[in-house]
Design a protein around this motif. Structure first.
Motif, PDB file in Angstrom:
ATOM      1  N   MET A 233      28.136  54.399  30.849  1.00 57.15           N
ATOM      2  CA  MET A 233      27.968  53.353  31.837  1.00 57.15           C
ATOM      3  C   MET A 233      28.435  53.857  33.190  1.00 57.15           C
ATOM      4  O   MET A 233      29.599  53.700  33.590  1.00 57.15           O
ATOM      5  N   PRO A 234      27.519  54.536  33.899  1.00 58.48           N
ATOM      6  CA  PRO A 234      27.967  55.013  35.209  1.00 58.48           C
ATOM      7  C   PRO A 234      28.299  53.834  36.122  1.00 58.48           C
ATOM      8  O   PRO A 234      27.823  52.723  35.918  1.00 58.48           O
ATOM      9  N   LYS A 235      29.055  54.159  37.086  1.00 60.96           N
ATOM     10  CA  LYS A 235      29.473  53.133  38.024  1.00 60.96           C
ATOM     11  C   LYS A 235      28.270  52.571  38.763  1.00 60.96           C
ATOM     12  O   LYS A 235      27.371  53.294  39.146  1.00 60.96           O
ATOM     13  N   LEU A 236      28.272  51.311  38.956  1.00 56.43           N
ATOM     14  CA  LEU A 236      27.265  50.564  39.732  1.00 56.43           C
ATOM     15  C   LEU A 236      25.867  50.666  39.140  1.00 56.43           C
ATOM     16  O   LEU A 236      24.911  50.199  39.733  1.00 56.43           O
ATOM     17  N   GLU A 237      25.746  51.242  37.894  1.00 53.09           N
ATOM     18  CA  GLU A 237      24.404  51.406  37.340  1.00 53.09           C
ATOM     19  C   GLU A 237      23.743  50.071  37.030  1.00 53.09           C
ATOM     20  O   GLU A 237      22.549  49.908  37.152  1.00 53.09           O
ATOM     21  N   ARG A 238      24.558  49.073  36.672  1.00 59.16           N
ATOM     22  CA  ARG A 238      23.985  47.785  36.280  1.00 59.16           C
ATOM     23  C   ARG A 238      23.559  46.944  37.483  1.00 59.16           C
ATOM     24  O   ARG A 238      22.862  45.980  37.335  1.00 59.16           O
ATOM     25  N   ALA A 239      23.979  47.327  38.659  1.00 51.90           N
ATOM     26  CA  ALA A 239      23.657  46.502  39.818  1.00 51.90           C
ATOM     27  C   ALA A 239      22.333  46.889  40.434  1.00 51.90           C
ATOM     28  O   ALA A 239      22.158  46.897  41.638  1.00 51.90           O
ATOM     29  N   ARG A 240      21.397  47.227  39.585  1.00 53.34           N
ATOM     30  CA  ARG A 240      20.129  47.657  40.120  1.00 53.34           C
ATOM     31  C   ARG A 240      19.214  46.467  40.368  1.00 53.34           C
ATOM     32  O   ARG A 240      19.246  45.486  39.648  1.00 53.34           O
TER      33      ARG A 240
ATOM     34  N   SER B 101       6.302  15.011  34.093  1.00 51.99           N
ATOM     35  CA  SER B 101       7.515  15.510  34.731  1.00 51.99           C
ATOM     36  C   SER B 101       7.200  16.333  35.964  1.00 51.99           C
ATOM     37  O   SER B 101       6.138  16.983  36.056  1.00 51.99           O
ATOM     38  N   ALA B 102       8.125  16.275  36.884  1.00 55.56           N
ATOM     39  CA  ALA B 102       8.102  17.203  38.017  1.00 55.56           C
ATOM     40  C   ALA B 102       9.022  18.378  37.639  1.00 55.56           C
ATOM     41  O   ALA B 102      10.132  18.149  37.158  1.00 55.56           O
ATOM     42  N   LEU B 103       8.543  19.594  37.824  1.00 54.57           N
ATOM     43  CA  LEU B 103       9.305  20.782  37.415  1.00 54.57           C
ATOM     44  C   LEU B 103       9.782  21.517  38.668  1.00 54.57           C
ATOM     45  O   LEU B 103       9.052  21.620  39.663  1.00 54.57           O
ATOM     46  N   TYR B 104      10.980  21.964  38.592  1.00 55.61           N
ATOM     47  CA  TYR B 104      11.523  22.705  39.734  1.00 55.61           C
ATOM     48  C   TYR B 104      12.184  23.976  39.210  1.00 55.61           C
ATOM     49  O   TYR B 104      13.110  23.937  38.398  1.00 55.61           O
ATOM     50  N   GLY B 105      11.662  25.124  39.695  1.00 54.16           N
ATOM     51  CA  GLY B 105      12.230  26.390  39.291  1.00 54.16           C
ATOM     52  C   GLY B 105      13.345  26.773  40.250  1.00 54.16           C
ATOM     53  O   GLY B 105      13.133  26.914  41.455  1.00 54.16           O
ATOM     54  N   LEU B 106      14.525  26.908  39.723  1.00 49.46           N
ATOM     55  CA  LEU B 106      15.667  27.206  40.582  1.00 49.46           C
ATOM     56  C   LEU B 106      15.590  28.617  41.169  1.00 49.46           C
ATOM     57  O   LEU B 106      16.088  28.888  42.251  1.00 49.46           O
ATOM     58  N   GLY B 107      14.988  29.490  40.429  1.00 51.85           N
ATOM     59  CA  GLY B 107      14.928  30.899  40.822  1.00 51.85           C
ATOM     60  C   GLY B 107      14.553  31.690  39.597  1.00 51.85           C
ATOM     61  O   GLY B 107      13.834  31.181  38.722  1.00 51.85           O
ATOM     62  N   TYR B 108      14.976  32.855  39.492  1.00 51.82           N
ATOM     63  CA  TYR B 108      14.748  33.624  38.281  1.00 51.82           C
ATOM     64  C   TYR B 108      15.876  34.611  38.146  1.00 51.82           C
ATOM     65  O   TYR B 108      16.616  34.884  39.093  1.00 51.82           O
ATOM     66  N   GLY B 109      16.004  35.099  36.978  1.00 55.63           N
ATOM     67  CA  GLY B 109      17.108  36.026  36.783  1.00 55.63           C
ATOM     68  C   GLY B 109      16.921  36.900  35.567  1.00 55.63           C
ATOM     69  O   GLY B 109      15.973  36.732  34.794  1.00 55.63           O
ATOM     70  N   LYS B 110      17.792  37.795  35.462  1.00 55.14           N
ATOM     71  CA  LYS B 110      17.821  38.632  34.265  1.00 55.14           C
ATOM     72  C   LYS B 110      19.257  38.956  33.987  1.00 55.14           C
ATOM     73  O   LYS B 110      20.114  38.885  34.878  1.00 55.14           O
ATOM     74  N   MET B 111      19.481  39.295  32.757  1.00 52.60           N
ATOM     75  CA  MET B 111      20.833  39.716  32.427  1.00 52.60           C
ATOM     76  C   MET B 111      20.747  40.748  31.327  1.00 52.60           C
ATOM     77  O   MET B 111      19.784  40.794  30.554  1.00 52.60           O
ATOM     78  N   LEU B 112      21.740  41.510  31.365  1.00 52.02           N
ATOM     79  CA  LEU B 112      21.827  42.546  30.342  1.00 52.02           C
ATOM     80  C   LEU B 112      22.560  41.944  29.167  1.00 52.02           C
ATOM     81  O   LEU B 112      23.703  41.505  29.290  1.00 52.02           O
ATOM     82  N   LEU B 113      21.862  41.899  28.094  1.00 56.02           N
ATOM     83  CA  LEU B 113      22.452  41.273  26.912  1.00 56.02           C
ATOM     84  C   LEU B 113      22.339  42.248  25.757  1.00 56.02           C
ATOM     85  O   LEU B 113      21.229  42.576  25.341  1.00 56.02           O
TER      86      LEU B 113
END
Lengths: 590, 237
Positions: free
Chosen positions: B49-56, B140-152
């Motif tokens: 796990m190099p430093k800052l590698e996950r903040a891509r 229903s009215a749908l509202y997308g807050l944004g999007y995301g990803k996570m390392l799981l």
């Protein structure tokens, strides 16, 4: 799934733990959120299918437990069946409504559908759980007698349960009606008294009785019956059944068990006939005497004669025209005389010292009364005076003496009408207090036509005079004889005015209006209808407007047979003896 | 017992919900996009796990605009009304923009009386004054807050957090209940337009009971499997 888990486990232990913890916490948070935020504010309510108003009544008389219950009208009756809990074997058993001891289809009762079922013997559901605990069955649920089963298998317990015991559930007090051609059962139904409807039919039959007198018509004298049973839809008694004593037997209709039977004596009823009549006392006209006292001051003899004709005779003519011809006696015209006794032939000359021949007039009236044999008379005097001068004292005294003497005559009513000028008002003649009529008609020398109108107004309410031919307590009012009927007794049901003094029965004597003792009816008599003695207004020599025409309206009831036997009135009250009861049956026999 | 199976499902709704969480977790890890599967391959090697590698910063996995999706749902409706409701539904959604969309949802419910309420009914003939619900229909009215990803677990998981606000009605035997629905729906995006979503909806209803109109709230967690497709792509000018 296992592979996934292994895969997961093979990853960083720390990351996995953290993630799982996070997710589980998130899930639990969501669940908690859901659980805490979910709220339906539920209250429990009776299901439409739940049996309600469940009543179990044990009848000691019939040794049956009658069960009644209802379901809401919104419940589909076709989709529901019922079961009862047998406390002996502690099992639910199906209820087949069609095979009940007294089967009845469900029926609408208000906003519900009602059901009934019967179980043999005494069935009781114990409500207290302590009873179960005492039997070592802690935790057993109390079963409320009846439950409903929906066609989808769901069961509904009863909302409530009321259990009762009663000695008697049915009985009767039969009475013969319609001249003993039919009977009315007067069935007692315990369930009606507790606002329940038990649908079942009944059947009856006559059984012999050993009774020979009225007093012996008791249940103990009823003998066992053997005849065929008849539905109570028919209540016609066999012809001639009154020839001997009978009792009536009653039982509920069922083919499932041998039902309980009740028996009661059925004595014949009094055969009654309502009667009605009215009576108005006859009226007669008293003999009416007319005379005029002319006290006129007119110098011309022709004019005097004309006035007498036009005024005095008109007045007299009006009165006489309203009196039956055979009841009027005209005593002619009377004039003042001078003190020396000379008659004023001219009739229209006032002498200051004039007097009236009162004595002669009274004698003349007495003679006429005697001559006609009258004992009921009215005497009308018409006094005319055209002078504006006050009436001399002597004339006043004469007139007052005349009226007093007339009042003193027996069975006589004097009546004075004064036709005079307005000046007479100042010296009004004072009549005896008994003189009810005293009229002063203003003198009008010429105006004949307006005079007519005034005469009409005066004569119409007064004439003719009447005498009511009725003496209270003496005049008999005979009852109407009913055609084709031989009455034995009668009762006065209603009398207007209610002024009965006594009842006169030929061959039996006179009976007081208020009968003392047990007997409240009167005998009818053998050959002549009874008569009533009443108290009515005694009206003699009354004027047209004084007359009060009374009418006696009588409703009475005659008894043809079985007079001391029972009867029933329109309100279905039963009285054991018609003779001993003060009330009548009614106008029309029910 | 016509609805015995569903009744059993409804009775164990809490366990079911936990199962959903685990399932989402497992599936999203197991069916990560291909281009990210190398992460799993790399997992065979010692993890460096190099430093800052996950903040891509990476390209967005899936845009919502003009995307239409068809959803099938399973879950429960928890109302605290002495009924157990197992729910399954069908939904249709369309996003006009990357943030706003509209959804139409039909849910069928298998509702049965809870054990304690059944006991009360069997013994005393009493039932809740709320009626068991059979179906919901909402828009229903749908509202997308944004999007995301996570390392799981060394897998990249893409997700869209969506809010939904709907109006509709519920059918409960002879009654019709107006309904308001508010949901938070994290949607985990899979390959080929497939997605898994956990609908966490709050429901608010008005029920006209024998004692009057009663306001009720409920919780409606639903596991949604959806398939979506962008109807057309914007032409480059």
């Amino acid at each position: 799934m296992m592979i996934l888990i292994k895969k997961f486990l093979s990853q960083s232990q720390w990351l996995a733990q953290q993630t799982m913890t996070l997710l589980v916490l998130l899930a639990l948070a969501c669940l908690s959120l859901g659980q805490f935020t979910a709220c339906s504010f539920v209250e429990f309510e009776p299901s439409p299918y739940a049996p309600r108003n469940l009543e179990a009544i044990y009848s000691e008389q019939e040794d049956l437990t009658f069960i009644f219950w209802q379901i809401d009208e919104s419940a589909d009756v076709e989709k529901v069946s019922f079961e009862y809990f047998d406390p002996n074997i502690e099992l639910w058993k199906p209820i087949d409504l069609g095979r009940a001891i007294y089967p009845a289809s469900p029926y609408a009762c208000g906003a519900r559908t009602c059901f009934q079922y019967q179980l043999p013997g005494y069935v009781q559901w114990t409500e207290s759980s302590a009873d179960y605990e005492g039997q070592g069955r802690v935790g057993n649920r109390f079963e409320r007698g009846v439950r409903s089963i929906h066609e989808d298998g769901v069961s509904f317990g009863a909302l409530d349960l009321r259990q009762r015991k009663t000695m008697t559930t049915f009985g009767m007090e039969p009475i013969a009606i319609k001249k003993n051609l039919e009977f009315r059962l007067n069935r007692f139904d315990y369930f009606e008294t507790v606002d329940l409807l038990l649908k079942r039919g009944y059947e009856w039959r006559l059984t012999p009785s050993t009774a020979t007198t009225r007093a012996e018509h008791i249940k103990e004298n009823c003998l066992a019956g053997s005849g065929a049973w008849t539905s109570t839809a028919t209540a016609i008694l066999p012809v001639g059944w009154t020839g001997r004593s009978h009792c009536l037997e009653l039982r509920p209709k069922t083919s499932v068990i041998s039902p309980v039977t009740v028996v009661e004596p059925l004595p014949p009823s009094a055969i009654l006939k309502p009667m009605e009549m009215s009576y108005s006392p006859p009226l007669s006209n008293p003999l009416t005497f007319f005379f005029s006292l002319n006290d006129l001051l007119i110098r011309s003899n022709r004019r005097c004669a004309q006035l007498q004709t036009e005024i005095v005779d008109t007045v007299r003519g009006y009165f006489k025209s309203r009196t039956p011809t055979d009841k009027q006696v005209d005593l002619g015209d009377w004039y003042p005389v001078t003190p020396i006794g000379r008659m004023n032939d001219e009739s229209c000359e006032h002498a200051f010292d004039r007097v009236y021949p009162v004595t002669e007039l009274i004698d003349s009236i007495k003679q006429e009364i005697l001559l006609r044999g009258s004992n009921d008379q009215v005497i009308i005097g018409i006094y005319s005076n055209n002078s504006d001068e006050p009436v001399p004292d002597q004339v006043k005294r004469d007139l007052e003496q005349m009226m007093s003497e007339l009042f003193a005559l027996p069975n006589t009513r004097p009546f004075l009408i004064v036709v005079a000028s307005s000046g007479l008002n100042d010296s009004m003649i004072t009549l005896p207090a008994e003189a009810q009529y005293e009229f002063i008609i203003p003198w009008r020398a010429r105006e004949i036509t307006p005079f007519d109108e005034q005469m009409d107004a005066l004569a119409e309410p007064i004439f003719p005079f009447y005498t009511v031919e009725f003496i209270s307590g003496m005049t008999e009012i005979p009852l109407k004889d009913p055609p084709g009927v031989s009455p034995l007794e009668f009762k006065v049901c209603a009398l207007t005015p209610n002024q009965l003094i006594s009842v006169v029965v030929e061959g039996e004597g006179t009976f007081a209006a208020q009968r003392m003792g047990m007997q409240k009816s009167y005998p009818w008599g053998m050959s002549q209808a009874p008569a009533l003695l009443m108290r009515l207004l005694e009206q003699k020599r009354v004027s047209e407007d004084e007359l009060i025409e009374e009418e006696v309206v009588l409703r009475y009831e005659i008894c043809e047979r079985f007079c001391d036997f029972p009867f029933t009135n329109q309100e279905n009250e039963i009285f054991p003896s018609w003779s001993a009861e003060i009330r009548c049956q009614s106008q029309d026999e029910p | 017992m016509k609805f015995g199976f569903f009744r059993a499902l409804a009775r164990f709704r809490y366990l079911l919900f936990l199962g959903m969480i685990i399932l989402i977790n497992s599936v999203t890890v197991g069916f990560i996009p291909n281009d990210m599967s190398s992460a799993y391959a790399q997992s065979k090697k010692p993890l460096v796990m190099p430093k800052l590698e996950r903040a891509r910063v990476q390209n967005r996995f899936q845009a919502r605009v003009r995307r239409s999706s068809l959803n099938t749902q399973l879950g429960a409706h928890i109302r605290d009304d002495y009924y157990d409701s197992f729910a399954s539904g069908l939904g249709l959604e369309y996003f006009f923009s990357d943030q706003w969309g509209i959804g139409l949802n039909y849910t069928c419910l298998w509702t049965s009386l809870s054990d304690e309420a059944s006991e009360l009914r069997n013994s005393y003939g009493l039932v809740p004054d709320a009626r068991p619900q059979q179906e919901h229909l909402s828009i229903s009215a749908l509202y997308g807050l944004g999007y995301g990803k996570m390392l799981l677990f060394d897998h990249i998981v893409h997700f869209d957090p969506i809010f939904a606000m709907g109006l509709g009605y519920a059918n409960a035997e002879e009654r019709t209940l107006p309904m308001f629905k508010f949901a938070f729906a994290p949607t985990f995006l899979l390959q080929n337009g497939w997605s898994l979503r956990l609908d966490l909806a709050m429901t608010a209803q008005l029920e006209n009971r024998s004692r009057g109109v009663v306001f009720t709230t409920g919780f409606m967690p639903m596991l949604t499997v959806g398939w979506s497709r962008q109807l057309w792509t914007e032409k480059l000018k």
